[in-house]
Scaffold this motif. Sequence first.
Motif, PDB file in Angstrom:
ATOM      1  N   SER A 330       0.812  -1.215   0.000  1.00 37.74           N
ATOM      2  CA  SER A 330       0.000   0.000   0.000  1.00 37.74           C
ATOM      3  C   SER A 330       0.842   1.260   0.000  1.00 37.74           C
ATOM      4  O   SER A 330       1.935   1.304   0.585  1.00 37.74           O
ATOM      5  N   ASP A 395     -12.442   7.201   0.591  1.00 36.26           N
ATOM      6  CA  ASP A 395     -13.799   6.909   1.043  1.00 36.26           C
ATOM      7  C   ASP A 395     -14.394   8.093   1.813  1.00 36.26           C
ATOM      8  O   ASP A 395     -14.091   8.302   2.993  1.00 36.26           O
ATOM      9  N   ASN A 398     -16.016   7.560   5.254  1.00 35.35           N
ATOM     10  CA  ASN A 398     -15.188   7.364   6.434  1.00 35.35           C
ATOM     11  C   ASN A 398     -15.162   8.678   7.219  1.00 35.35           C
ATOM     12  O   ASN A 398     -14.837   9.733   6.659  1.00 35.35           O
ATOM     13  N   LEU A 417      -5.002   5.882   8.654  1.00 33.05           N
ATOM     14  CA  LEU A 417      -5.997   4.952   8.113  1.00 33.05           C
ATOM     15  C   LEU A 417      -5.395   3.829   7.284  1.00 33.05           C
ATOM     16  O   LEU A 417      -5.741   2.666   7.444  1.00 33.05           O
ATOM     17  N   SER A 419      -4.876   1.533   3.853  1.00 31.86           N
ATOM     18  CA  SER A 419      -5.640   1.131   2.672  1.00 31.86           C
ATOM     19  C   SER A 419      -7.149   1.115   2.882  1.00 31.86           C
ATOM     20  O   SER A 419      -7.902   1.115   1.913  1.00 31.86           O
ATOM     21  N   GLU A 420      -7.610   1.093   4.139  1.00 26.99           N
ATOM     22  CA  GLU A 420      -9.053   1.117   4.367  1.00 26.99           C
ATOM     23  C   GLU A 420      -9.676   2.402   3.829  1.00 26.99           C
ATOM     24  O   GLU A 420     -10.885   2.453   3.585  1.00 26.99           O
ATOM     25  N   ARG A 423     -11.238   3.691  -1.570  1.00 24.35           N
ATOM     26  CA  ARG A 423     -12.547   3.137  -1.944  1.00 24.35           C
ATOM     27  C   ARG A 423     -12.552   2.638  -3.379  1.00 24.35           C
ATOM     28  O   ARG A 423     -12.850   1.481  -3.643  1.00 24.35           O
ATOM     29  N   GLY A 436     -13.587  -1.029  -2.630  1.00 27.07           N
ATOM     30  CA  GLY A 436     -12.494  -1.754  -2.007  1.00 27.07           C
ATOM     31  C   GLY A 436     -12.211  -3.120  -2.583  1.00 27.07           C
ATOM     32  O   GLY A 436     -11.340  -3.837  -2.073  1.00 27.07           O
TER      33      GLY A 436
END
Length: 456
Positions: A330, A395, A398, A417, A419-420, A423, A436
């Motif tokens: 990432s 995202d 988020n 954060l 890679s979460e 999006r 994702g």
Amino acid sequence: MKTPQTLFCERVLLPEGWTSDVMIGIDDGGMIVSIQPGRTRDADSMLAAGPVVPALQNLHSHAFQRAMAGLAEKSGSTDDSFWTWRETMYRLVERMSPDDVEVVATKLYSELLKGGFGHVVEFHYFHHAVTGSGRSDGFEMSARILRAAETAGIGLTHLPVFYAHAGFGGIAPNDGQKPFIHSVDGFLSLLERLAPECKAVGARLGLAIHSIRAATPDEMRVILSSEHTGGPIHIHVAEQEREVEDCLAWSGRRPVEYLLDEMPVDGRWCAIHATHMTPDETMRLARSGAVAGLCPATEANLGDGIFPATDFAAQAGAYGIGTDSHVATSVAEELRLLEYSQRLRDRRRNRLAAGPGTSSGRTVFDAVLKGGAQAAGQQTSGIHIGARADLVVLDGSNPFVGTSTGDQVLDRWLFALGSEAVRDVMAGGQWVVQDGRHRNEDEINRAFREVLLKLA
């Protein structure tokens, strides 16, 4: 999948900075053809579901090594280092077929997209995998990399690697290195065969020399004087302290010093790792115009050392990031480790920020975007007319992302954060990641699982 014609971005990071209410036009070839700020969304445009930033270039990848991630974490009987890790890698190589390499590369490239990369520079030295009738030739193995990138949907700069020796002074390769070896004539022939193949699939073709220890000066000069040096030129250099000691014993000079003295290093070049440099070497590499190719997660995993990024940046040196052995995949993890390594060494915070009041995240993001584009052989970087539409949508649902303004978006993505926060990802005008998930995730995972079971 149909190419979107227009994408409406409520917030987007353009070369001039964060901009609101921007309509981006994308043609059927996946290129950006218009950027219009101050617009309102129309019924025909797609809405980006959060802030939009450029997808980054991953400037250093050995795709097959993703299959061994986590397999070299058992302590040996001696002090573990890069050199003991390498033995595990050699054992893996002897068990991988061309089919296996293609499956692993496809899986890796899908993960890189999900991590925020839109382009990968493949430093490809696994030329001769085991087959039912012997070993594959270099052309077949490169073709597998091209196909993996096409299946995953990631942009590719392909760098076949010249690798001929086990150590400085032309030492004969050992058994573990045999899958990597070429003669000069065979290597130049491979580049000639690959040129039309890369052009046909839209991949850039450059070349790499594995390292000063793996090629003699005469071999390097023949390759560099050939007609195949119009693209990027990459080389591993000064990754480990033992390499520095061996180079001094052989030549009386340190690796980066020797490279800059003896080879025509300029803006086409990327010095991978360049970890162990004196202040003079740091200054000279920065002033050469070459990019320093940094792989913080792999360098940490191998215990290589810490690149002098603050000193290099102070000399206006260009740098970018790669994931090398792919213990991480990432953007956020690599950039976080890059900044944190400088903090740990100096026992201070925000080491790479451009100055008082500036964002560490924005500073390193801008730097690696520019350096990565140079190392990948791209003419320009970022979101602009004439560029490939490689975009990351963070995202917006988020809470951290949705409530952030300006460069806080990058700081929270990169330092809090990971890679979460990624999006959706567009590569070459195609949505390759949405919500994702990669567009071929289930099929890619099934094939990858079968390869891991075979290699277990």
